[in-house]
Scaffold this motif. Structure first.
Motif, PDB file in Angstrom:
ATOM      1  N   PRO A  98      49.029  28.066  39.656  1.00 17.51           N
ATOM      2  CA  PRO A  98      48.291  29.219  39.118  1.00 17.51           C
ATOM      3  C   PRO A  98      47.137  29.629  40.030  1.00 17.51           C
ATOM      4  O   PRO A  98      46.523  28.806  40.704  1.00 17.51           O
ATOM      5  N   ARG A  99      46.847  30.911  40.045  1.00 16.76           N
ATOM      6  CA  ARG A  99      45.669  31.409  40.751  1.00 16.76           C
ATOM      7  C   ARG A  99      44.452  31.149  39.868  1.00 16.76           C
ATOM      8  O   ARG A  99      44.452  31.519  38.695  1.00 16.76           O
ATOM      9  N   GLN A 100      43.423  30.549  40.438  1.00 16.35           N
ATOM     10  CA  GLN A 100      42.237  30.241  39.638  1.00 16.35           C
ATOM     11  C   GLN A 100      41.136  31.263  39.855  1.00 16.35           C
ATOM     12  O   GLN A 100      40.777  31.579  40.983  1.00 16.35           O
ATOM     13  N   PHE A 101      40.607  31.772  38.732  1.00 15.86           N
ATOM     14  CA  PHE A 101      39.452  32.667  38.746  1.00 15.86           C
ATOM     15  C   PHE A 101      38.237  31.886  38.261  1.00 15.86           C
ATOM     16  O   PHE A 101      38.306  31.192  37.246  1.00 15.86           O
ATOM     17  N   VAL A 102      37.148  32.003  38.988  1.00 15.06           N
ATOM     18  CA  VAL A 102      35.899  31.356  38.605  1.00 15.06           C
ATOM     19  C   VAL A 102      34.924  32.444  38.178  1.00 15.06           C
ATOM     20  O   VAL A 102      34.475  33.259  38.998  1.00 15.06           O
ATOM     21  N   PHE A 103      34.628  32.492  36.885  1.00 17.03           N
ATOM     22  CA  PHE A 103      33.718  33.497  36.343  1.00 17.03           C
ATOM     23  C   PHE A 103      32.301  32.921  36.328  1.00 17.03           C
ATOM     24  O   PHE A 103      32.033  31.926  35.657  1.00 17.03           O
ATOM     25  N   VAL A 104      31.408  33.552  37.080  1.00 23.94           N
ATOM     26  CA  VAL A 104      30.010  33.124  37.133  1.00 23.94           C
ATOM     27  C   VAL A 104      29.226  33.984  36.148  1.00 23.94           C
ATOM     28  O   VAL A 104      29.049  35.191  36.365  1.00 23.94           O
ATOM     29  N   LEU A 105      28.781  33.375  35.067  1.00 25.33           N
ATOM     30  CA  LEU A 105      28.076  34.103  34.020  1.00 25.33           C
ATOM     31  C   LEU A 105      26.581  34.116  34.323  1.00 25.33           C
ATOM     32  O   LEU A 105      25.928  33.072  34.314  1.00 25.33           O
ATOM     33  N   LEU A 106      26.058  35.305  34.606  1.00 22.51           N
ATOM     34  CA  LEU A 106      24.624  35.446  34.847  1.00 22.51           C
ATOM     35  C   LEU A 106      23.912  35.720  33.531  1.00 22.51           C
ATOM     36  O   LEU A 106      24.513  36.203  32.571  1.00 22.51           O
ATOM     37  N   GLU A 107      22.621  35.420  33.486  1.00 21.32           N
ATOM     38  CA  GLU A 107      21.861  35.682  32.263  1.00 21.32           C
ATOM     39  C   GLU A 107      21.966  37.156  31.880  1.00 21.32           C
ATOM     40  O   GLU A 107      21.863  38.036  32.720  1.00 21.32           O
ATOM     41  N   ASN A 108      22.176  37.398  30.587  1.00 23.50           N
ATOM     42  CA  ASN A 108      22.299  38.753  30.038  1.00 23.50           C
ATOM     43  C   ASN A 108      23.512  39.496  30.572  1.00 23.50           C
ATOM     44  O   ASN A 108      23.499  40.725  30.706  1.00 23.50           O
ATOM     45  N   PHE A 109      24.589  38.748  30.885  1.00 27.53           N
ATOM     46  CA  PHE A 109      25.810  39.410  31.342  1.00 27.53           C
ATOM     47  C   PHE A 109      26.420  40.223  30.203  1.00 27.53           C
ATOM     48  O   PHE A 109      26.192  39.963  29.016  1.00 27.53           O
ATOM     49  N   THR A 110      27.210  41.231  30.584  1.00 31.85           N
ATOM     50  CA  THR A 110      27.847  42.103  29.603  1.00 31.85           C
ATOM     51  C   THR A 110      29.137  41.464  29.105  1.00 31.85           C
ATOM     52  O   THR A 110      30.069  41.251  29.890  1.00 31.85           O
ATOM     53  N   MET A 111      29.200  41.180  27.819  1.00 30.29           N
ATOM     54  CA  MET A 111      30.348  40.472  27.270  1.00 30.29           C
ATOM     55  C   MET A 111      31.639  41.280  27.396  1.00 30.29           C
ATOM     56  O   MET A 111      32.697  40.722  27.657  1.00 30.29           O
ATOM     57  N   LEU A 112      31.563  42.593  27.210  1.00 32.72           N
ATOM     58  CA  LEU A 112      32.774  43.415  27.267  1.00 32.72           C
ATOM     59  C   LEU A 112      33.438  43.336  28.630  1.00 32.72           C
ATOM     60  O   LEU A 112      34.662  43.175  28.723  1.00 32.72           O
ATOM     61  N   SER A 113      32.664  43.437  29.700  1.00 31.35           N
ATOM     62  CA  SER A 113      33.242  43.381  31.044  1.00 31.35           C
ATOM     63  C   SER A 113      33.909  42.037  31.311  1.00 31.35           C
ATOM     64  O   SER A 113      35.011  41.969  31.859  1.00 31.35           O
ATOM     65  N   PHE A 114      33.218  40.972  30.928  1.00 30.60           N
ATOM     66  CA  PHE A 114      33.755  39.622  31.119  1.00 30.60           C
ATOM     67  C   PHE A 114      35.014  39.405  30.278  1.00 30.60           C
ATOM     68  O   PHE A 114      36.054  38.960  30.778  1.00 30.60           O
ATOM     69  N   ALA A 115      34.926  39.728  28.991  1.00 36.23           N
ATOM     70  CA  ALA A 115      36.054  39.483  28.090  1.00 36.23           C
ATOM     71  C   ALA A 115      37.275  40.315  28.475  1.00 36.23           C
ATOM     72  O   ALA A 115      38.415  39.848  28.369  1.00 36.23           O
ATOM     73  N   SER A 116      37.054  41.534  28.935  1.00 37.93           N
ATOM     74  CA  SER A 116      38.169  42.392  29.349  1.00 37.93           C
ATOM     75  C   SER A 116      38.937  41.763  30.505  1.00 37.93           C
ATOM     76  O   SER A 116      40.176  41.801  30.538  1.00 37.93           O
ATOM     77  N   ALA A 117      38.209  41.191  31.447  1.00 37.15           N
ATOM     78  CA  ALA A 117      38.856  40.545  32.601  1.00 37.15           C
ATOM     79  C   ALA A 117      39.592  39.287  32.171  1.00 37.15           C
ATOM     80  O   ALA A 117      40.756  39.061  32.537  1.00 37.15           O
ATOM     81  N   LEU A 118      38.938  38.450  31.380  1.00 36.59           N
ATOM     82  CA  LEU A 118      39.532  37.179  30.982  1.00 36.59           C
ATOM     83  C   LEU A 118      40.760  37.379  30.098  1.00 36.59           C
ATOM     84  O   LEU A 118      41.791  36.715  30.280  1.00 36.59           O
ATOM     85  N   GLU A 119      40.663  38.293  29.156  1.00 39.34           N
ATOM     86  CA  GLU A 119      41.794  38.539  28.256  1.00 39.34           C
ATOM     87  C   GLU A 119      43.008  39.083  29.005  1.00 39.34           C
ATOM     88  O   GLU A 119      44.151  38.790  28.640  1.00 39.34           O
ATOM     89  N   SER A 120      42.767  39.860  30.036  1.00 39.45           N
ATOM     90  CA  SER A 120      43.883  40.377  30.835  1.00 39.45           C
ATOM     91  C   SER A 120      44.654  39.225  31.475  1.00 39.45           C
ATOM     92  O   SER A 120      45.898  39.231  31.501  1.00 39.45           O
ATOM     93  N   LEU A 121      43.941  38.221  31.964  1.00 37.78           N
ATOM     94  CA  LEU A 121      44.602  37.057  32.559  1.00 37.78           C
ATOM     95  C   LEU A 121      45.333  36.237  31.502  1.00 37.78           C
ATOM     96  O   LEU A 121      46.462  35.778  31.730  1.00 37.78           O
ATOM     97  N   ARG A 122      44.690  36.044  30.366  1.00 35.22           N
ATOM     98  CA  ARG A 122      45.331  35.263  29.294  1.00 35.22           C
ATOM     99  C   ARG A 122      46.638  35.908  28.843  1.00 35.22           C
ATOM    100  O   ARG A 122      47.662  35.241  28.684  1.00 35.22           O
ATOM    101  N   ILE A 123      46.601  37.225  28.668  1.00 33.25           N
ATOM    102  CA  ILE A 123      47.789  37.930  28.200  1.00 33.25           C
ATOM    103  C   ILE A 123      48.872  37.922  29.271  1.00 33.25           C
ATOM    104  O   ILE A 123      50.077  37.849  28.958  1.00 33.25           O
ATOM    105  N   ALA A 124      48.477  37.989  30.536  1.00 30.84           N
ATOM    106  CA  ALA A 124      49.473  37.899  31.616  1.00 30.84           C
ATOM    107  C   ALA A 124      50.220  36.574  31.527  1.00 30.84           C
ATOM    108  O   ALA A 124      51.457  36.528  31.681  1.00 30.84           O
TER     109      ALA A 124
END
Length: 334
Positions: free
Chosen positions: A17-43
């Protein structure tokens, strides 16, 4: 189920599998992060096997609070990564403060390995601050574009939903993360899988890097008048050196009086007043998001003198530029 079986048949690659490392910065936008992660999960689900894996990390390994106030646990800190990993920096509110020296050093070190590095939402700022976007095309949320353009003139800033330039990726925030991930999924495993992921997300209109992030002028102002839209676009493109109403009118084929009536009818203000509000709005963004001096902010927004700028700013926002700057001065110095 038949559609899913067809996807499984197409995705036959057995590499790890290709690994994505999500670096969560303080006050990150949940929608942007979740949209990316969910796309990978559904794939993974649509392919019926693990095409993608992911890790969540923070600067220190401690939990991170997103801009909505939710606390996220992570898997670790800024450790050394493998050469095949893909980094996604997740930004949000007050990205300047969240972009620490340690983060910058880590990004530069990992970039030297040739890793793909992306910035979601406002995280293009972090990449640019690290020098990773020099002489590259990029995008950032439209609300941060003025300050970004002032600080990073070596970056070719676009208004696109997302941009991939070599091994650097940036998005405009919000659901644009979906568009980027669908593009990557299509590149990795074919458009059939990307389309299947979009269907699962109820995402009926997939955008490309040619699509712009903001609504059109007619949609934003709620008025569909071609000449009015044309004038407003000219105003928005000429903030530092404002164009006179007479020239604006001439360029769209009408008299100054006709232009005045057009603005009064549809926007209940004069062209001069509307133009002033655009300039002051940009000035406020620069005061709140950059460390530019008040004088330089004034010049960047078409004001010849600081006194005139201060007078106009106070009349519109009921405070002075200096007080506005002071109330938003709690930034991390990098």
């Amino acid at each position: 189920m038949q559609a899913q079986r067809q996807i499984v048949d197409v995705v036959t690659d057995t590499t790890k599998p290709r690994q994505f490392v999500f670096v969560l910065l303080e006050n990150f936008t949940m929608l942007s992060f979740a949209s990316a992660l969910e796309s990978l999960r559904i794939a993974n689900r649509m392919a019926d096997r693990k095409l993608y894996s992911w890790r969540l990390v923070s600067e220190t390994g401690a939990p991170v609070i997103c801009s909505a106030g939710t606390l996220f646990n992570v898997d670790g800190d800024l450790e050394e990564l493998g050469r095949d990993d893909t980094i996604m920096i997740c930004g949000g509110i007050d990205i300047q403060a969240a972009t620490s020296r340690r983060l910058l050093g880590w990004m530069r070190r990992e970039a030297r390995k040739g890793l793909m590095i992306g910035g979601l939402c406002t995280a293009a700022f972090s990449l640019a601050k690290a020098g990773l976007l020099d002489n590259k095309r990029a995008t950032i949320h439209w609300e941060n574009s003025d300050s970004f353009a002032e600080e990073f003139d070596e970056v070719e800033l676009t208004k696109s939903v997302f941009v991939i330039d070599g091994n650097r990726m940036t998005t405009a925030g919000g659901t644009s993360s979906i568009d980027l991930m669908l593009k990557l999924i299509a590149d990795h495993h074919g458009e059939d899988l990307a389309n299947a992921v979009a269907d699962q997300l109820i995402y009926s209109s997939i955008r490309t890097d040619q699509d712009t992030q903001r609504l059109s002028v007619p949609t934003r102002i709620g008025v569909r008048h071609p000449k009015l839209s044309q004038v407003i676009q000219m105003m928005e493109s000429n903030i530092e050196e404002p164009i006179s109403p007479a020239i604006l009118a001439r360029d769209v084929g009408m008299s100054t009086r006709q232009l005045e009536r057009l603005f009064r009818r549809y926007l209940n203000r004069s062209p001069k007043r509307y133009y002033m509000e655009l300039r002051l709005q940009k000035a406020r963004n620069l005061l709140m998001q950059t460390d530019m001096s008040v004088i330089n902010v004034a010049l960047s927004c078409g004001f010849a003198s600081p006194s005139h700028f201060s007078k106009c700013y106070r009349a519109h926002y009921d405070t002075t530029p200096y007080r506005e700057r002071g109330s938003h001065a709690t930034r991390l110095s990098i």
